[in-house]
Structures are given as C-alpha cells and as structure tokens.
Design a protein around this motif. Structure first.
Motif, PDB file in Angstrom:
ATOM      1  N   ASP A   1       0.843  -1.205   0.000  1.00 27.75           N
ATOM      2  CA  ASP A   1       0.000   0.000   0.000  1.00 27.75           C
ATOM      3  C   ASP A   1       0.871   1.246   0.000  1.00 27.75           C
ATOM      4  O   ASP A   1       2.097   1.187   0.167  1.00 27.75           O
ATOM      5  CB  ASP A   1      -0.930  -0.001   1.220  1.00 27.75           C
ATOM      6  CG  ASP A   1      -2.067   0.997   1.104  1.00 27.75           C
ATOM      7  OD1 ASP A   1      -2.225   1.608   0.025  1.00 27.75           O
ATOM      8  OD2 ASP A   1      -2.801   1.167   2.093  1.00 27.75           O
TER       9      ASP A   1
ATOM     10  N   ALA B   1      -3.414   2.792  -6.954  1.00 34.08           N
ATOM     11  CA  ALA B   1      -3.978   1.488  -6.543  1.00 34.08           C
ATOM     12  C   ALA B   1      -4.247   0.604  -7.768  1.00 34.08           C
ATOM     13  O   ALA B   1      -3.763  -0.539  -7.826  1.00 34.08           O
ATOM     14  CB  ALA B   1      -5.238   1.689  -5.696  1.00 34.08           C
TER      15      ALA B   1
ATOM     16  N   ALA C   1      -2.159  -2.803  -8.980  1.00 37.75           N
ATOM     17  CA  ALA C   1      -2.907  -4.061  -9.180  1.00 37.75           C
ATOM     18  C   ALA C   1      -2.621  -4.611 -10.573  1.00 37.75           C
ATOM     19  O   ALA C   1      -2.434  -5.815 -10.761  1.00 37.75           O
ATOM     20  CB  ALA C   1      -4.399  -3.816  -8.983  1.00 37.75           C
TER      21      ALA C   1
ATOM     22  N   TYR D   1      -1.252  -6.910  -4.721  1.00 38.01           N
ATOM     23  CA  TYR D   1      -2.574  -6.681  -4.134  1.00 38.01           C
ATOM     24  C   TYR D   1      -2.531  -5.424  -3.270  1.00 38.01           C
ATOM     25  O   TYR D   1      -1.562  -5.220  -2.527  1.00 38.01           O
ATOM     26  CB  TYR D   1      -2.986  -7.885  -3.282  1.00 38.01           C
ATOM     27  CG  TYR D   1      -3.268  -9.119  -4.119  1.00 38.01           C
ATOM     28  CD1 TYR D   1      -4.490  -9.276  -4.764  1.00 38.01           C
ATOM     29  CD2 TYR D   1      -2.306 -10.114  -4.272  1.00 38.01           C
ATOM     30  CE1 TYR D   1      -4.744 -10.402  -5.540  1.00 38.01           C
ATOM     31  CE2 TYR D   1      -2.557 -11.243  -5.050  1.00 38.01           C
ATOM     32  CZ  TYR D   1      -3.782 -11.378  -5.684  1.00 38.01           C
ATOM     33  OH  TYR D   1      -4.034 -12.480  -6.455  1.00 38.01           O
ATOM     34  N   VAL D   2      -3.564  -4.599  -3.400  1.00 42.72           N
ATOM     35  CA  VAL D   2      -3.568  -3.296  -2.723  1.00 42.72           C
ATOM     36  C   VAL D   2      -4.869  -3.073  -1.944  1.00 42.72           C
ATOM     37  O   VAL D   2      -5.853  -2.586  -2.507  1.00 42.72           O
ATOM     38  CB  VAL D   2      -3.380  -2.137  -3.745  1.00 42.72           C
ATOM     39  CG1 VAL D   2      -3.155  -0.811  -3.023  1.00 42.72           C
ATOM     40  CG2 VAL D   2      -2.245  -2.425  -4.710  1.00 42.72           C
TER      41      VAL D   2
ATOM     42  N   MET E   1      -6.237  -0.641  -0.027  1.00 38.18           N
ATOM     43  CA  MET E   1      -5.846   0.730   0.297  1.00 38.18           C
ATOM     44  C   MET E   1      -6.843   1.317   1.306  1.00 38.18           C
ATOM     45  O   MET E   1      -7.921   1.786   0.940  1.00 38.18           O
ATOM     46  CB  MET E   1      -5.783   1.573  -0.970  1.00 38.18           C
ATOM     47  CG  MET E   1      -5.143   2.922  -0.740  1.00 38.18           C
ATOM     48  SD  MET E   1      -4.892   3.808  -2.287  1.00 38.18           S
ATOM     49  CE  MET E   1      -3.240   3.337  -2.761  1.00 38.18           C
TER      50      MET E   1
ATOM     51  N   VAL F   1     -10.386  -7.251  -3.135  1.00 38.37           N
ATOM     52  CA  VAL F   1      -8.924  -7.265  -3.300  1.00 38.37           C
ATOM     53  C   VAL F   1      -8.509  -8.551  -4.019  1.00 38.37           C
ATOM     54  O   VAL F   1      -7.689  -8.526  -4.947  1.00 38.37           O
ATOM     55  CB  VAL F   1      -8.201  -7.120  -1.933  1.00 38.37           C
ATOM     56  CG1 VAL F   1      -6.710  -7.400  -2.076  1.00 38.37           C
ATOM     57  CG2 VAL F   1      -8.420  -5.715  -1.371  1.00 38.37           C
TER      58      VAL F   1
ATOM     59  N   CYS G   1      -7.278  -4.572  -6.174  1.00 41.06           N
ATOM     60  CA  CYS G   1      -7.215  -3.362  -5.348  1.00 41.06           C
ATOM     61  C   CYS G   1      -8.603  -2.981  -4.865  1.00 41.06           C
ATOM     62  O   CYS G   1      -9.605  -3.293  -5.520  1.00 41.06           O
ATOM     63  CB  CYS G   1      -6.607  -2.199  -6.120  1.00 41.06           C
ATOM     64  SG  CYS G   1      -7.531  -1.723  -7.592  1.00 41.06           S
TER      65      CYS G   1
END
Ligand code: URA
Length: 450
Positions: free
Chosen positions: A84, A100, A104, A109-110, A112, A147, A152
């Motif tokens: 992140d 984000a 991705a 993987y984000v 956020m 996610v 994201c």
C-alpha cells in the motif's frame, strides 16, 4: 514490571519524568484506550507527556504495534505481495486513485485503507464517494473479496481497525497534541499496518499546502515513519514530494476524479500526477520484489497506465464496490456537476511565482468540498479546475482557473480567496522539483531516526 502491575498513574508518571514507556506499558495503555478503561483525562495526559518528553525508537515501535493490535489485524493468503501507499495529505493529490489500480495491474494486491479530508487537505475516501453508488466503507469480507478478485480496493477503516488510535486521535485533536512526530508516526502506521501489509511506500508532502511546511520537519517525519514501520516488520520507503501548489490542476472531489479518469484513459494526461504516481509505484514494486530498482518499477507503472490496464482495474474496482459498471467509459455523465461555473482572469501579466496552497485547500472547504467539523456533509461537485501552476506565464484577462460552486455568493468568496493565494510577478519563481528526496527502507538503521 508485569502488565498486571500497570495502572495509568504509574505509566503517566514515568512518561512525565522522561523515563519513557516501560515494556508492556504501551500494550496496556492501548487496550485501555480501546476498551474505555483509560479515561479521556488520562489519554490527554499521555498524549501531552509524549508530545513534551518524546519517545525513543523502540518505544515508538512498541506503541505503534500496540495500537495496531488494539483491533482487527488483517491476514492475507494471496499469491503475490500485499502493498500500500500512504500520503501525509495535500491539495489536488489524487495519486491514490491512479496508483492502486496501476499497482494491481502490475500484479500486487492493494487493500488501500484511506482517510477522509483533514483540515485543508483532501481525502481519498471523499473523492471515491463522489462516484454515485460507490460503497467506501464495506465490511471486511467484501474488502477481502474485491482485493482478491480485482487486485485493489480503496476503502475506509472500519471501527475494528486500530480503535486505540481512533480514541487517542480524538483526544489529541482537542488537547493541542496533534503535532507530535512520535504520535503522528504511531497513529498513521497503526492503521496502515493493521491492513496486514508486506510493503508500504510513504508520500511525505512538503510545502505551503502540506502539514510539514519545512523540509527539515518533513524529513524528520519521513525518517521516523520509515524507521518505525521497518522496525514493526513492514518493509517501507518514503518519498518527500512537493506540495507548494495543487498537485493536479483540479482540487475538489468529483473534479479530481475527472482528472484521474482523463489521465487513466489518456484523454488529457496530467503529467505531475502521472510522475508522482510512477515514482511511488516504482518504489512500491521494488519493495514487493517485482522490480530490480526504482527505474524498472517506474517503467512497469508507466506501462500499466499507458496500456489502459490501470483504467480497466479502476473500472472493475468501482463496479465491484457498487459504482456504475460503465464508469470508465462514461465518467463525465456519471459525476455530479456544480450549477455555477466561473473563470477567474489574471489581474496582470507575468509569471506565477508563489501559491499559498493551504489557502486553495481552505477555499475548497469553504465551497463545501471539505468539512469544518466532522459532521459536515460534503458537496462533491465543487472546487477548482484548470488551476494555473507555478512558473506559468499569464496575460492580463486570461483565465487562471475555473471555479465550480453551489451558488454565486460561494463563487464570489472563492474568487477572492484564489486571487489572494496567487502571486504573479515579473521575474517568476523557481519551479520546485516534484520529488524532493528519497528515504529508502535500507537507509535507516534501527535506532537512528535523526
Ligand atoms: N493522520 C493520522 O492518521 N494521524 C495523525 O496523527 C496525523 C495525520
């Protein structure tokens, strides 16, 4: 001392006398903040003692971990790193909305977990909520699903994330103790680390629109954040970036979403937004182990943006969180527009030599695009677009900005605020560099934060 032997008085006494936080005291206090057994008076004394006496590095790490662990800590079981970004807040700073989906699209993987506008600065959640139907506060199961499926999700923290920070932040807000680097560090990182991250890139803003106006203060905060996050087990680097003017040409929630979509789709690319996004993304991909160095990471982010893959991820995220399924294709028709639009003409010819970016942020709040108190409702449609930038040459009478307002009286006040915030001179000023400094995860030894 065993944790059973603690009470608030002996912890506060030790802090008051400059003896710091005994081992286990942070965990005891954070639990008390979260379950209400520590009173507001004790929480205020705790914050003030830390503000005045400070904490050592190990104590900052302990406090951060304790506040993180005061609520739910997410665990992920995914096939790529969970990464992140966090920004300390600025004006026209919609980098999160670009970054984000770009990350991705690069295979990380984000989750956020973002905040709302604070003071004169805009908030990522407020921007996302300008999109009709977008659910910015989903429960944890929905966050996990989105996610996992999209890569994201830009969402807000639920009540279960770092409740000790939520309580302490409220007390700091009314006790003159917000401005402590030790407490800011623990506050920001407790929430971010509760998302179960493997890597974090920090965007520490410096300049007239940032909380840290001077480079020295921004550097101290960046070094503290990097040292504590790494000490708490999350690989973290920071960029110090310029906030002496709005980062994008738009400031205001829906207007910034439009600028993001124009950049994502290539219809009107904002270079400053793109460059800061690519730099932070490049750094994040290094932390994730997916790029050998920042330049290689920047190339991957550039490609994700150019190819439309980031735009595609943005569209899927919006749809998965309740927004329009055709948002990327039809964003101008899907976003609210203000009824009053007014250009402001340059009062003289010359070069834009100084901008009070904080005043521009406050003017957005005054238009209704931010909150004065927590319960204020935001008007997503208002703000500024086409903001003139530092170093730009203007002619008398030429438009310098377009104001979007709810009514004429608001537009009058915004016009006056805009003109007061901009300085035009014959000589012009130096254009500040966008990326001011980098503090890498391997630059700071544990225990060295000065
Ligand atoms: N943002 C936070 O989350 N906490 C602070 O203390 C300051 C900014």
């Amino acid at each position: 001392m065993s944790s059973a032997a603690y009470d608030a008085r002996n912890i506060l006494g030790a802090l008051r006398d400059g003896k710091g936080l005994p081992q286990g005291a942070s965990a005891w206090f954070a639990r008390g903040l979260a379950d209400g057994s520590v009173s507001d008076a004790q929480a205020g004394a705790f914050a003030m003692a830390i503000c005045i006496k400070g904490l050592g590095m190990d104590e900052r790490i302990d406090l951060t971990r304790a506040m993180r662990d005061s609520g739910q800590v997410l665990r992920w079981d995914l096939d790529a790193p969970v990464i992140d970004k966090h920004s300390t807040g600025g004006i026209g700073d919609s980098v999160s909305l670009l970054l984000a989906p770009a990350l991705a699209a690069c295979g990380v993987y984000v989750p956020m977990i973002s905040g709302r506008g604070l003071g004169h600065t805009g908030g990522t959640l407020d921007k996302m909520e300008a999109i009709p139907g977008y659910v910015a506060m989903p429960d944890t199961d929905v966050l996990r699903r989105v996610v996992g499926e999209v890569g994201c999700a830009i969402v807000g923290a639920t009540q279960e994330i770092a409740p000790a920070d939520k309580r302490l932040y409220g007390v700091r807000d009314v006790s003159g103790t917000v401005e402590s680097i030790d407490l800011i560090t623990a506050s920001i990182l407790s929430k971010k680390l509760a998302a179960g991250l493997e890597g974090l890139v920090l965007d520490v803003k410096v300049g007239s629109g940032a909380f840290m106006v001077d480079l020295e203060d921004a550097r101290a905060l960046a070094r503290s954040l990097v040292a504590v996050a790494n000490g708490a087990g999350c690989k973290t680097s920071a960029l110090i970036t310029d906030m002496n003017q709005s980062l994008g040409q738009s400031a205001g929630n829906a207007l910034e979403v439009i600028e993001v979509l124009e950049t994502l789709t290539g219809s009107a690319v904002n270079e400053a937004l793109w460059d800061v996004t690519a730099a932070l993304g490049g750094e994040a991909l290094v932390l994730a182990g997916l790029a050998s160095d920042m330049d290689a990471g920047v190339e991957q982010i550039d490609d994700a943006l150019h190819s439309g893959r980031a735009a595609e991820h943005f569209g899927r995220m919006v749809a998965a969180l309740g927004g329009p399924r055709d948002f990327v294709e039809h964003f101008p028709d899907r976003l609210p527009a203000a009824p009053v639009m007014r250009t402001v003409a340059a009062p003289r010819s010359g070069t834009v030599s100084r901008i009070d970016a904080r005043a521009i942020g406050m003017a957005v709040v005054d238009l209704g695009g931010g909150r004065r108190v927590g319960t204020d409702r935001i008007n997503p449609s208002v703000g500024f677009s086409g903001l003139a930038s530092l170093g730009e040459e203007v002619e008398t009478g030429e438009p310098m900005v377009l104001i979007h307002a709810a009514n004429d009286a608001d537009a009058d006040r915004a016009t006056a605020a805009f003109l007061a915030a901009y300085e035009i001179s014959d000589e012009g000023g130096e254009e500040p560099p966008l990326i001011v400094e980098r503090i890498g995860w391997d630059d700071i030894e544990r225990g060295d934060h000065t």
